[in-house]
Design a protein around this motif. Structure first.
Motif, PDB file in Angstrom:
ATOM      1  N   VAL A  17       0.835  -1.200   0.000  1.00 29.17           N
ATOM      2  CA  VAL A  17       0.000   0.000   0.000  1.00 29.17           C
ATOM      3  C   VAL A  17       0.877   1.260   0.000  1.00 29.17           C
ATOM      4  CG1 VAL A  17      -1.758   1.297   1.251  1.00 29.17           C
ATOM      5  CG2 VAL A  17      -1.918  -1.188   1.093  1.00 29.17           C
ATOM      6  N   ILE A  85      -6.365  -5.234  -2.413  1.00 33.30           N
ATOM      7  CA  ILE A  85      -5.702  -4.071  -1.813  1.00 33.30           C
ATOM      8  C   ILE A  85      -4.318  -4.419  -1.283  1.00 33.30           C
ATOM      9  CG2 ILE A  85      -5.813  -2.446   0.135  1.00 33.30           C
ATOM     10  CD1 ILE A  85      -8.854  -2.435  -0.202  1.00 33.30           C
ATOM     11  N   THR A 133      -3.083   1.278   7.123  1.00 32.39           N
ATOM     12  CA  THR A 133      -3.230   1.704   5.738  1.00 32.39           C
ATOM     13  C   THR A 133      -4.598   2.353   5.570  1.00 32.39           C
ATOM     14  OG1 THR A 133      -3.989  -0.529   5.153  1.00 32.39           O
ATOM     15  CG2 THR A 133      -1.653  -0.022   4.801  1.00 32.39           C
ATOM     16  N   CYS A 135      -7.682   4.000   2.606  1.00 28.89           N
ATOM     17  CA  CYS A 135      -8.167   4.123   1.238  1.00 28.89           C
ATOM     18  C   CYS A 135      -9.348   5.074   1.210  1.00 28.89           C
ATOM     19  CB  CYS A 135      -8.553   2.767   0.646  1.00 28.89           C
ATOM     20  SG  CYS A 135      -9.968   1.955   1.431  1.00 28.89           S
ATOM     21  N   TYR A 136      -9.601   5.627   0.027  1.00 29.24           N
ATOM     22  CA  TYR A 136     -10.774   6.467  -0.189  1.00 29.24           C
ATOM     23  C   TYR A 136     -11.261   6.241  -1.611  1.00 29.24           C
ATOM     24  CZ  TYR A 136     -13.998  10.344  -0.258  1.00 29.24           C
ATOM     25  OH  TYR A 136     -15.149  11.090  -0.332  1.00 29.24           O
ATOM     26  N   SER A 139     -13.538   0.558   0.871  1.00 30.69           N
ATOM     27  CA  SER A 139     -13.032  -0.553   0.076  1.00 30.69           C
ATOM     28  C   SER A 139     -14.122  -1.300  -0.676  1.00 30.69           C
ATOM     29  CB  SER A 139     -12.242  -1.527   0.951  1.00 30.69           C
ATOM     30  OG  SER A 139     -12.996  -1.940   2.071  1.00 30.69           O
ATOM     31  N   SER A 144      -8.942   3.254  -5.876  1.00 25.41           N
ATOM     32  CA  SER A 144      -7.594   3.291  -6.448  1.00 25.41           C
ATOM     33  C   SER A 144      -6.704   4.299  -5.736  1.00 25.41           C
ATOM     34  CB  SER A 144      -7.665   3.634  -7.936  1.00 25.41           C
ATOM     35  OG  SER A 144      -8.330   4.863  -8.151  1.00 25.41           O
ATOM     36  N   ASP A 145      -7.222   4.970  -4.710  1.00 26.09           N
ATOM     37  CA  ASP A 145      -6.446   5.953  -3.952  1.00 26.09           C
ATOM     38  C   ASP A 145      -6.162   5.414  -2.559  1.00 26.09           C
ATOM     39  OD1 ASP A 145      -6.315   8.197  -5.844  1.00 26.09           O
ATOM     40  OD2 ASP A 145      -8.493   8.250  -5.611  1.00 26.09           O
ATOM     41  N   PHE A 146      -4.876   5.399  -2.176  1.00 20.25           N
ATOM     42  CA  PHE A 146      -4.452   4.773  -0.927  1.00 20.25           C
ATOM     43  C   PHE A 146      -3.494   5.687  -0.168  1.00 20.25           C
ATOM     44  CE2 PHE A 146      -5.470   1.448  -3.954  1.00 20.25           C
ATOM     45  CZ  PHE A 146      -6.355   0.666  -3.228  1.00 20.25           C
ATOM     46  N   LEU A 154      -5.001  11.359   0.955  1.00 16.08           N
ATOM     47  CA  LEU A 154      -6.431  11.054   0.888  1.00 16.08           C
ATOM     48  C   LEU A 154      -7.305  12.121   1.531  1.00 16.08           C
ATOM     49  CD1 LEU A 154      -6.396   7.232   1.722  1.00 16.08           C
ATOM     50  CD2 LEU A 154      -6.403   8.331  -0.521  1.00 16.08           C
TER      51      LEU A 154
END
Length: 282
Positions: A17, A85, A133, A135-136, A139, A144-146, A154
């Motif tokens: 990530v 992920i 980690t 994400c947005y 999940s 695709s944004d981490f 984010l």
């Protein structure tokens, strides 16, 4: 939990990530919160009693329960999302090695970052950020944004987005154990639980207990939003309400009664979480 297997799977996931993440380092004053319902049952016992006995907050893969979707099994959606992920790091790992889910409270909400998942939350310590980690969006949407603690772009993405209040969070995945006495700053509860068995159980957890401003929704207010989750859930909320009012304890009683579809009760909770609290005057 194996001494060698857990760190290697965890590190592989974190490294993968981190390679996808970008942006500035996270503000170390921010905290991850784990929202949940504190009056539900787990293994035929009140969930806070189970947590007090175990001393650890576990993932859906271990508990088999969730306030979201129930897909944490080999081949299920949660398993598939984690495989994607984390680059298959946990595909063969035991259930108790998998991460637990929360959200980054970048807006400083007193009720926790993601109240759609419950009225209470554990506020984690700053040192857990290094093994978390992000994400947005959630999940479930296969984002695709981490982000990781030292590469957190984010927040800017989330601030620029327009989401319903219940979807306005940056998802967090905390890798490694979450021990209640070591990794939790406080359990933050709704004031409707003062003087109840929930408060009594909370004092056994080994972490501080705090209180937020509370969720409360009148039936009159509920009726204003039939389109939000559907008029059938407004009607159910009217049936569940006591003296024309909903709060988390009342909804918890309905959930445990066995008289109602749990997914329907969850939609009533969404009404209370969305319209029954106005943190920071919003």
């Amino acid at each position: 939990m194996s001494a060698e297997g857990s760190p290697s799977a965890r590190q592989r996931a974190l490294d993968h990530v981190a390679a996808l993440a970008s942006g500035p380092a996270i503000d170390p004053a921010l905290r991850v919160s784990l929202n949940f319902h504190p009056d539900r049952m787990l293994r035929d016992k009140p969930i806070l009693d189970v947590l007090a006995d175990d001393g650890v907050y576990c993932s859906q893969f271990v508990t088999g329960t969730s306030n979201g979707g129930l897909t944490a099994f080999p081949g299920g959606d949660r398993w598939r999302w984690e495989s994607r992920i984390f680059d298959r790091a946990y595909d063969e790992a035991p259930a108790d090695e998998r991460p637990v889910y929360g959200a980054l409270n970048f807006r400083g909400k007193p009720v926790g970052a993601a109240p759609r998942f419950g009225s209470a939350h554990f506020r984690l310590t700053a040192d857990t950020l290094a093994r978390t980690t992000f994400c947005y969006p959630d999940s479930v949407f296969e984002p695709s944004d981490f982000g990781v603690a030292d590469r957190m772009g984010l927040i800017a993405i989330a601030l620029a987005d327009r989401q319903d209040d219940l979807d306005d969070y940056v998802e967090a995945q905390v890798h490694g154990p979450v021990l209640l006495r070591s990794h939790v700053e406080a359990l933050v509860l709704d004031p409707c639980y003062r003087g109840t068995e929930v408060e009594a159980s909370a004092t056994r957890l080994g972490c501080a207990v705090e209180w937020h401003s509370g969720f409360r929704l009148t039936v009159a207010e509920l009726r204003r939003y039939p389109e939000y989750r559907g008029p059938q859930f407004v009607e159910l909320g009217e049936r569940i309400a006591i003296d024309g009012v909903l709060d988390p304890g009342i909804i918890g009683d309905a959930a445990r009664s066995g008289r109602f579809d749990p997914q329907a009760v969850k939609r009533v909770w969404h009404y209370l979480a969305r319209f029954g609290n106005r943190p920071n005057g919003a």
